[in-house]
Design a protein around this motif. Sequence first.
Motif, PDB file in Angstrom:
ATOM      1  N   PRO A  61       0.814  -1.227   0.000  1.00 55.38           N
ATOM      2  CA  PRO A  61       0.000   0.000   0.000  1.00 55.38           C
ATOM      3  C   PRO A  61       0.843   1.272   0.000  1.00 55.38           C
ATOM      4  O   PRO A  61       0.482   2.263  -0.643  1.00 55.38           O
ATOM      5  CB  PRO A  61      -0.822  -0.127   1.289  1.00 55.38           C
ATOM      6  N   LEU A  62       1.960   1.264   0.712  1.00 50.68           N
ATOM      7  CA  LEU A  62       2.871   2.411   0.708  1.00 50.68           C
ATOM      8  C   LEU A  62       3.424   2.656  -0.687  1.00 50.68           C
ATOM      9  O   LEU A  62       3.419   3.794  -1.187  1.00 50.68           O
ATOM     10  CB  LEU A  62       4.012   2.162   1.703  1.00 50.68           C
ATOM     11  N   ASP A  64       2.200   1.635  -3.570  1.00 49.80           N
ATOM     12  CA  ASP A  64       1.108   2.027  -4.478  1.00 49.80           C
ATOM     13  C   ASP A  64       0.783   3.510  -4.310  1.00 49.80           C
ATOM     14  O   ASP A  64       0.546   4.221  -5.303  1.00 49.80           O
ATOM     15  CB  ASP A  64      -0.140   1.182  -4.194  1.00 49.80           C
ATOM     16  N   TYR A  65       0.755   3.958  -3.069  1.00 51.00           N
ATOM     17  CA  TYR A  65       0.492   5.376  -2.795  1.00 51.00           C
ATOM     18  C   TYR A  65       1.568   6.253  -3.419  1.00 51.00           C
ATOM     19  O   TYR A  65       1.278   7.267  -4.069  1.00 51.00           O
ATOM     20  CB  TYR A  65       0.416   5.594  -1.292  1.00 51.00           C
ATOM     21  N   LYS A  69       1.310   9.093  -6.494  1.00 50.64           N
ATOM     22  CA  LYS A  69       1.625  10.486  -6.162  1.00 50.64           C
ATOM     23  C   LYS A  69       2.854  10.991  -6.922  1.00 50.64           C
ATOM     24  O   LYS A  69       3.584  11.858  -6.440  1.00 50.64           O
ATOM     25  CB  LYS A  69       1.836  10.628  -4.656  1.00 50.64           C
ATOM     26  N   GLU A 349       0.442  12.762   4.879  1.00 55.56           N
ATOM     27  CA  GLU A 349      -0.173  11.543   4.339  1.00 55.56           C
ATOM     28  C   GLU A 349       0.864  10.438   4.168  1.00 55.56           C
ATOM     29  O   GLU A 349       0.604   9.270   4.493  1.00 55.56           O
ATOM     30  CB  GLU A 349      -0.834  11.847   2.995  1.00 55.56           C
ATOM     31  N   LEU A 350       2.028  10.799   3.650  1.00 55.64           N
ATOM     32  CA  LEU A 350       3.076   9.804   3.447  1.00 55.64           C
ATOM     33  C   LEU A 350       3.476   9.166   4.773  1.00 55.64           C
ATOM     34  O   LEU A 350       3.645   7.934   4.851  1.00 55.64           O
ATOM     35  CB  LEU A 350       4.289  10.456   2.786  1.00 55.64           C
ATOM     36  N   TYR A 353       1.264   6.350   5.937  1.00 54.70           N
ATOM     37  CA  TYR A 353       1.583   5.062   5.300  1.00 54.70           C
ATOM     38  C   TYR A 353       2.879   4.476   5.865  1.00 54.70           C
ATOM     39  O   TYR A 353       2.978   3.254   6.094  1.00 54.70           O
ATOM     40  CB  TYR A 353       1.709   5.243   3.796  1.00 54.70           C
TER      41      TYR A 353
END
Length: 359
Positions: A61-62, A64-65, A69, A349-350, A353
């Motif tokens: 998930p990290l 992918d985020y 971005k 936000e980062l 994650y």
Amino acid sequence: MKPTHFTLFILLIFVLSGCSKDDQTDSSPITSEIYFPPMNSNNWETISPSELGWNESELQPLLDYLEAKNTKSFMILYDGKIVVEDYFNGHSSSSLWYWASAGKTLTSTVAGIAQDEGLINIQSKVSDYLGEGWTSAPLEKENLITCKNLLSMDSGLDDSLGDGVSPENLQYLADAGTRWAYHNVYVKMQDVIAEASDLTWDSYFETKLASKIGMSTNGTWTNLGDLSVYFSNTRSMARFGLLIYANGKWEDDTIVSEEFLNEATNTSQSINEAYGYLWWLNGKSSFHLPQTQYEFNGSLIPNAPSDMFAALGKNDQKIYISPNEKLVVIRMGEAADGENFALSNFDNELWEYINAFIN
């Protein structure tokens, strides 16, 4: 003679102190010393998330985020070893990318080296090195501006006159030390160091910093107007972050003194608590941002470790360093969302994650 309660207590402490780590319930990862990658080599030791007890299911998930971005590269070091290294959107390990204002911390660090060598004193006025007339300010006001003011962003010069640093762009607005404003005038420190060392800025940087930590073959300064901007691959940025994490040492060599770095990574003036010598500081009670005189209450990046300090560059170039967590985190890429000068919503936000992954 029967043992006293105190004697029994001492014996118990002695027995417990002899227990091996395997006998104890604390399963937190242990590293005996900071790891430094070899000079001018692609070899770099890794450590897996599972060895650190991190939540591996949160890694994807990290990533992918990050990819969503507009990220080009991302690294996490733990005590110097690589835990995560990924490239996105056509970028590779050999690709160079600009540091933007994250590179201000290179100037700060080299200033520390020059002071350690006795070439400069950051408490001295800038005109001691550049001569009078380097600004358009009245002479008595220009002579208030020290090298420390340049590193602390409180020169008092007008920050609304564009990016140039020629005298016509450097006009008096307030006395040095009374007003914090994000301003390109910091690059005059490069001129100070060049004058004091009798070398070009590029040459002094290369000799005293880049060549000492293995950045030489994968980094370059590029002139963009009045500014010199640093470009490098991701591992060179990580090498610099590791140097700062290691309190200015590279293996057994001191590159920049721990004393200077302690000053550089703590509040440098009374106006913006979250700013050192071109480093951003987390965990303070308030902060200022570029292009505004407004004071924001609270921590710079609430989700990040409170001890963290950071190099923050335009469009989300990042070096995050947390000594308590033993982390150096690197992010290069395009702007995660809209264009920005340093901090953005992406930072917080980062870290949400990252926290899910490392905790």
